[in-house]
Design a protein around this motif. Structure first.
Motif, PDB file in Angstrom:
ATOM      1  N   LEU A  58       0.402   5.650  -0.220  1.00  0.00           N
ATOM      2  CA  LEU A  58      -0.398   6.861  -0.265  1.00  0.00           C
ATOM      3  C   LEU A  58       0.520   8.026  -0.602  1.00  0.00           C
ATOM      4  O   LEU A  58       1.563   8.213   0.055  1.00  0.00           O
ATOM      5  N   ALA A  95      -3.953   6.717  -3.735  1.00  0.00           N
ATOM      6  CA  ALA A  95      -3.550   5.368  -3.312  1.00  0.00           C
ATOM      7  C   ALA A  95      -3.085   4.566  -4.516  1.00  0.00           C
ATOM      8  O   ALA A  95      -3.728   4.572  -5.574  1.00  0.00           O
ATOM      9  N   ASP A  98       0.836  -1.206   0.000  1.00  0.00           N
ATOM     10  CA  ASP A  98       0.000   0.000   0.000  1.00  0.00           C
ATOM     11  C   ASP A  98       0.866   1.250   0.000  1.00  0.00           C
ATOM     12  O   ASP A  98       1.830   1.360   0.774  1.00  0.00           O
ATOM     13  N   ASP A 146      -5.075   3.073   3.690  1.00  0.00           N
ATOM     14  CA  ASP A 146      -5.987   3.537   2.648  1.00  0.00           C
ATOM     15  C   ASP A 146      -6.252   5.018   2.888  1.00  0.00           C
ATOM     16  O   ASP A 146      -5.835   5.589   3.896  1.00  0.00           O
TER      17      ASP A 146
END
Length: 774
Positions: A622, A682, A620, A644
């Motif tokens: 960001l 994202a 992940d 997220d």
């Protein structure tokens, strides 16, 4: 005894037994005629080039006696010194002064090592050998304690260099508990061996003493003599090799040649490229000019080589698993000779090293050598003049040719380019890659200067002094300027490290200090952040790497944990930022843990077009645009389902944010208009692994090039088997900062600050008491 003629001026012959037999200048250096009887006793500094028993009988002063007892030994030594030639006595005093200077500089200018972080490698290896081990042990997690340019093999660290030079300092540590004796011996040996080799090359003790003086007064040698590095020991070994071969060849005695073989083997293990380049022309000449004695020389040379070769093969096998593979290439295969893409360590950026880079590198080193060698430009001119007028013996000429081959060969050595262009440290500690060039420079320069001075004096003393005095005055003045500037710069760098060490020693209870290092090694960019071989120092250092930091904290529950953040350009030069801050660390655990990221105003470089913050955790990522001129803060929540956009809360009016200190707000004004927060983007990282959160600040310049400004890792551990409802382990465990403790230095601060949010700010989060958590 035939007088020595230099430039048409006959000099009185020097006795032939002090500090070695003196061959005549016009001698081909291979005469087998017996040496004349010594006119004076030997000084005793080194064995003479005559059979030992006969030399001893001729040297014992009347009344000295050969009986036992310290009194007789003292009278014998004093007698030898009293009857030694003036040049030998002068060199003995010069050697002692050089040894004293090395120790004094060590304790005043380099008490915490220099900006050349390779010193830490040699010192760590020496301390390990002094404790009776070949390699430093590597406790788990091994990468968390990785020393500068070390690599992990099984349960130990393999350091970059062979153990010969560290063994010298290890012996000093074992015998005296200090490296000072080793530094003193190396400095004195450099002076003495230069004199002895000068006698062989020039046939004149006065010229040899001049060569030793030129070496001893060179700022490059003075500073290197106070450092735990291989360059000055290699110079001693190179000269000892040449001295032993020439003396053994001339006298047809095996012991000097065997000694030359030992020196050659050790030098080749320490700095093989230097040995090949500098000695190749001399080796070719010896093979061609030694008809009838070629195999005799090779046989005894190989006898001396045997022991170092065996040691190298055994240590290579222990370090790399291959007797023919040096540890140098174990860490990074692209750290090698030649042009192309080069790297110093695995995480290093790939550097495209080409011919123009190599030429500029050698040019930079030679430019500095003009001042860092005592009379460097004058010596180069004198060497060329002596060669043009055929005033050099064949071995001296071959050494001069070796110096030229050395410079040509270093065009293809990217390490010199790295030191000159990428790092720039040669401006403060000297062009250390050129130390070997001092061998031909001081010897040929001394011969050329002596010949030139004699020629000028022969035309008239006034003319000679009129030309001689201004040149000497200019050389002395340039040397003083170079040396004082180098001492001033290094004292400034040492002062930064003193302040840093004092701050860390003020921390209570034998602290554990995580170093946010880039690259991820201990002992870089400052030697303060280095551990001993047993990892039991009052301050224990570890690399801030991520989830392994939680393991390190758990392994040392008796030590309070701290984070050390250094300015990105810490100690790169005397004018670089020297800011260092310490933050207290604590462990937080729960279903969710919140953290705050603060970016100081003006954190991006001037004229940056844009900037962005990137948070990465496993797969992940960001990305959030930020204003490069305004202070920014954001809070993100860590849970067990990854990052997220809903985990991020942005506040651009950071002046009201308690997570941003007053000194970090820069140009942000109280009451500034709040702009709508930008929306994070994202993305998915292919092959992303791990659970820790990496926070990175990027800036883009006006040409569209993006570079990393700062980076910090927040260690995060997620519970294994987190789907089990009755688990005892918390879902999320985080090691983070709970506030700044201390700060030293000046200049720009690390622009990123990542701290744990208040315990009440994250639902379900709670502090843990294990591992000294708060």
């Amino acid at each position: 005894m035939t007088p020595i003629s230099i430039g048409g001026v006959d000099l009185p012959p020097a006795p032939s037994a002090a500090l070695g037999t003196v061959p005549g200048v016009s001698s081909p250096h291979e005469s087998r005629r017996p040496a004349p009887a010594p006119a004076e006793p030997d000084s005793g500094l080194v064995p003479p080039a005559v059979p030992a028993q006969r030399a001893v009988r001729g040297r014992v002063p009347a009344g000295g006696g050969g009986g036992p007892g310290g009194d007789a030994l003292g009278r014998r030594l004093w007698g030898r010194l009293a009857v030694a030639p003036a040049a030998a006595r002068y060199v003995a005093v010069l050697a002692v002064l050089s040894a004293v200077a090395a120790v004094v500089l060590r304790h005043t200018v380099f008490p915490l090592l220099s900006v050349n972080n390779d010193e830490g490698i040699y010192l760590l290896h020496a301390r390990t050998l002094a404790e009776g081990r070949l390699f430093p042990p590597a406790p788990r997690p091994a990468q968390s304690y990785l020393p500068w340019l070390g690599t992990v093999v099984d349960d130990h660290y393999v350091l970059k260099y062979t153990p010969f030079v560290p063994a010298v300092f290890a012996a000093s540590l074992f015998v005296a508990g200090s490296i000072d004796p080793a530094l003193a011996v190396i400095a004195a040996a450099a002076v003495v061996v230069t004199y002895l080799l000068g006698v062989e090359l020039s046939g004149s003790r006065r010229v040899a003493a001049l060569a030793a003086t030129l070496l001893a007064l060179s700022p490059l040698v003075l500073l290197q003599s106070a450092m735990v590095l291989s360059y000055l020991p290699a110079l001693v070994l190179l000269q000892a090799t040449v001295l032993g071969v020439l003396r053994g060849r001339r006298s047809h005695r095996a012991p000097p040649v065997v000694g030359a073989g030992v020196a050659l083997g050790v030098a080749a293990a320490v700095r093989p490229y230097d040995v090949v380049l500098l000695l190749a022309p001399l080796a070719v000449w010896l093979l061609v000019a030694s008809a009838g004695r070629r195999w005799w020389l090779l046989r005894w040379l190989m006898c001396g080589l045997a022991a170092p070769v065996v040691i190298v093969l055994l240590t290579n096998a222990a370090a790399t698993g291959n007797p023919l593979r040096l540890p140098f290439a174990l860490l990074e295969p692209d750290d090698r000779i030649g042009f192309g893409l080069r790297k110093l360590y695995p995480a290093d950026g790939r550097h495209d090293f080409g011919l123009t880079d190599g030429l500029s590198s050698v040019g930079d080193h030679l430019w500095l050598l003009g001042g860092w060698a005592f009379g460097g430009v004058v010596l180069a001119a004198a060497s060329l003049a002596a060669a043009a007028r055929r005033r050099l013996s064949a071995p001296a000429a071959m050494l001069g040719l070796g110096g030229l081959v050395f410079l040509i060969g270093y065009v293809g050595f990217w390490g010199a380019w790295n030191a000159a262009e990428l790092w720039g440290g040669i401006r403060f500690v000297g062009p250390f890659y050129m130390v070997a060039v001092l061998v031909p420079l001081v010897h040929l320069g001394a011969i050329g200067c002596a010949w030139g001075a004699a020629a000028l004096v022969a035309r008239g003393r006034r003319l000679g002094f009129a030309a001689f005095v201004p040149v000497v005055a200019a050389v002395v003045a340039l040397t003083i300027v170079v040396l004082t500037g180098a001492v001033r710069d290094n004292l400034a760098l040492t002062g930064n490290d003193r302040d840093l060490r004092a701050m860390l020693r003020r921390l209570p209870d034998r602290p554990l200090v995580f170093v946010a290092a880039n690259p991820a090694f201990l002992g870089h960019p400052t030697p303060v952040t280095a551990n001993g071989p047993d990892l039991d120092d009052p301050v224990l250092y570890a690399i801030a790497r991520g989830v392994d930091d939680l393991t390190v904290v758990a392994d040392h529950p008796e030590r309070p944990a701290y984070l050390l953040r250094l300015a990105p350009a810490y100690d790169r030069s005397p004018g670089s930022p020297s800011t260092a801050r310490v933050e207290r660390l604590a462990v937080r655990a729960g279903d969710r843990v919140a953290a705050t990221v603060a970016v100081a105003a003006g954190a991006a470089p001037p004229r940056s077009r844009s900037a962005r913050l990137v948070l990465t955790a496993g797969r992940d990522r960001l990305s959030l645009p930020v204003d490069p001129r305004t202070a920014t803060s954001l809070t993100f929540t860590i849970d067990d389902d990854g990052l997220d956009v809903n985990d991020l809360a942005v506040n651009n009016a950071a002046v009201n944010d308690p997570a941003v200190d007053d000194h970090d707000t820069g140009s942000a004004r109280a009451g500034a208009a709040r702009r709508p927060p930008a929306r994070p983007t994202a993305t998915v990282v292919r092959g992303g692994r791990g659970t820790s959160v990496t926070v990175t600040l990027y800036a883009t310049d006006r040409l569209g090039r993006e570079r990393t400004v700062d980076q910090q890792i927040l260690p995060v551990r997620l519970a294994a088997g987190r789907g089990a409802p009755d688990r005892d382990e918390p879902a999320v465990t985080v090691l983070g900062s709970v506030g700044q403790v201390d700060e030293v230095g000046t200049g720009a601060r690390p622009p990123l600050r990542v701290t744990l949010a208040d315990a009440g700010g994250a639902r379900g989060a709670k502090p843990r008491t294990g591992g000294r958590a708060e």
